[in-house]
Motif scaffolding. Sequence first.
Motif, PDB file in Angstrom:
ATOM      1  N   ASN A 195      43.298  32.786  37.550  1.00  0.00           N
ATOM      2  CA  ASN A 195      43.153  33.070  36.311  1.00  0.00           C
ATOM      3  C   ASN A 195      41.869  33.389  35.640  1.00  0.00           C
ATOM      4  OD1 ASN A 195      43.923  33.353  33.198  1.00  0.00           O
ATOM      5  ND2 ASN A 195      43.703  31.170  33.026  1.00  0.00           N
ATOM      6  N   PRO A 196      41.541  34.319  35.252  1.00  0.00           N
ATOM      7  CA  PRO A 196      42.295  35.526  35.199  1.00  0.00           C
ATOM      8  C   PRO A 196      42.382  36.515  36.391  1.00  0.00           C
ATOM      9  CG  PRO A 196      40.080  35.935  34.086  1.00  0.00           C
ATOM     10  CD  PRO A 196      40.265  34.658  34.689  1.00  0.00           C
ATOM     11  N   ASP A 208      38.944  34.165  39.263  1.00  0.00           N
ATOM     12  CA  ASP A 208      38.927  32.822  39.284  1.00  0.00           C
ATOM     13  C   ASP A 208      40.108  32.262  40.080  1.00  0.00           C
ATOM     14  OD1 ASP A 208      38.287  30.177  38.735  1.00  0.00           O
ATOM     15  OD2 ASP A 208      39.126  29.909  36.688  1.00  0.00           O
ATOM     16  N   ARG A 210      41.961  28.457  41.417  1.00  0.00           N
ATOM     17  CA  ARG A 210      41.944  27.207  41.424  1.00  0.00           C
ATOM     18  C   ARG A 210      43.074  26.622  42.383  1.00  0.00           C
ATOM     19  NH1 ARG A 210      39.929  25.600  36.737  1.00  0.00           N
ATOM     20  NH2 ARG A 210      41.231  27.057  35.563  1.00  0.00           N
TER      21      ARG A 210
END
Length: 683
Positions: A195-196, A208, A210
């Motif tokens: 995201n995004p 990004d 994670r």
Amino acid sequence: MLTEAEGYDLLRKYDIPVPQYNIVKNGEDAATAAERMGCPVVMKIISPQIVHKSDAGGVIVGIGSRKAALGAFTKIIDSAKEYNPDAEIEGVIVEQQAEPGLELIIGGRTDPAFGKVITFGMGGTMVELMKDVTLRILPVSEEEIRQMIRDINAYPLIAGYRGSKPRDEEELVRIIGNVARFFMESENVVEFDVNPLRLYENGACAVDARIIVSDEIQAIEKKERIPVPMEFFTPRSIAVVGASQDSTKMGYAVMHNLLHFPGQLYPVNNKRSEIQGLKAYHSVTEIPAPVDLAVITVPAIHVPRIVEECGKKGVSMAVVITAGFKEMSEEGKILEERIVSIAKGYGMRIIGPNCLGLIVPPRGIDTTYVHQSPKPGNIAFLSQSGAIINTVVDWSLAKNIGFSNVISVGNQADLNFLDYLRYVEKDPKTKAIIMYIEQITDGKTFMEVVSEVAKTKPVIAIKSGSSRKGQAASASHTGSLSGSYDVYMEAFRKSGVIAVHTLTGAFLAAQMLAHPKRYPKGKRAVVVTNAGGFAVLSSDYAERYGIEIIDLPQDVIDELNAFLPEFWNKGNPIDLLGDASESRFEKTFEVLAKHGELWDMAFIVSFPNLVLTSEQMAKQILKFSARTENRLIATLLGGDSMDVGREILKEHSIPSFDELDFTYRVMGRVLWQKFRVKAPGLL
Ligand code: ADP
Ligand code: MG
């Protein structure tokens, strides 16, 4: 949690475009990296303690020069330290700045019951605010991925909205597919979000990542399933162990409700020789004839011994009403495992423990302590809550609703929802199945079984626990965007289960779907009413619940004009006006039946008046139903004066509701299940 850089590396392996990056530990290196990569660049903090980097002032975009990079480095470190003085700072990531694009999120998490799930929706820093996401249980097919993309409200932004060019949907399909594959193949990845993901007219870029890994992955508990013979549910003789003469005891109530059982009934009590007028035995083994079913109400500590005796006696199934097992304590859990293993040794099956047991009204079986046994009927009700059974049974008496089976599943130590589903699937008396579910342990197997059952009988479910309160806070967007309830809803949708939110809705849906015509072929509707007010409300509700009120073609209007009063509304909903007689309805129904290809269901809404009795109305509806393949749904509004009509319809399994909103809402839920209809009222 992996660092962003590690995340990028993983994504790149799955052919997902990510920016070039460098990790730096000081301003000088940051400046050099920016220069080498070519400005503008983005710089972000790297710290295991800072999950949402923007919140910590840890993201600076649009860095256009060497000097700016130097400044940005200091600023990021300072902000991060101010945000969380204890955060360990591992450095700063300098990455190529991606072109602006439509910001989307692709995430994944592991559900305790259904396993890995992926979500997709509108991304960026405002995801939680937008909450425009959809999810699927893995594995997913390409078709499901395409559907998933079209599911979100913001889909027009992908397809091209108001003159904006369409985005690269094919690339998005490919990326979601690869992300899903990455998640499936990476066993230790438990949760992640990208995201995004920026989507362009051509291509995309993930900016990004994670990713949360864990070494202790909780495998979903899979139980070996041994099918239960149908005869176990049709006992000819029943023993009640712990039967009592004392009306304050459970063993009294259970015995009392079984007095109607037409087969052999044996009270067992180690102290008494007569109970509620029947000869009592001191133990099951003393009973001189075969015992098929044993109902056990003695305290938990004695249950293993009783189960052993039942096994020796050749009992095929035991209902353990007693509580104080797994739900209570660790010792209780051990006790529970013991009774299951004893039973297994004898090939005996266990319902419960910690349950009300089973009510089979058509056979006069009721092992529960409900106030009054329910009437026989065609609905099977399987419930994880005993209290809800008590309530529903009581309410069913007033509503004149009958059951083929009512089963309280309890702790499901041996028999579970799946066994009961298999049983009611085969039970010829059952025409619709309602489940009240709190939690399922093996979601995948549940989906397999319920999908098969739903092919032959409608399955309706109420799942408790939709509130976000109490759900564990989550480290990723994905975790906070989709809770376990959403996963259940998706599992239901995928397996053909109609999800409803209220008990009333469940019973209305069951009544509606118990009809041989079951589901409408599509979502196109006509409405016929004698009440202008309800015509307008019908349009409102239909829109709210995703039912399409069709426009009548001119030739149909002409045909209706031939006999309707001049001032009829000449549209759909068809308002036959307050003075509509039986024959006005009849002729209208004839016209509609003739044009049955135009619509899939007809809602007939009428109110009590002196021109038309509810009986006449019901008869015309029956005639109409016989003339069309399409579904009819009647709503006879009003009080007792409509009861005659309601009864007639009921005898012919034509659903008849007495509250208009329910009519449309229940149909909306059915359409949601069948055709993925989306509507504001179904959220
Ligand atoms: P957070 O930890 O707050 O989610 P992100 O890495 O997602 O931090 O960065 C926040 C926002 O900055 C992103 O939503 C995106 O709009 C923008 N951004 C981040 N990285 C880049 C990049 N490489 N190129 C362009 N924009 C970026
Ligand atoms: Mg982000």
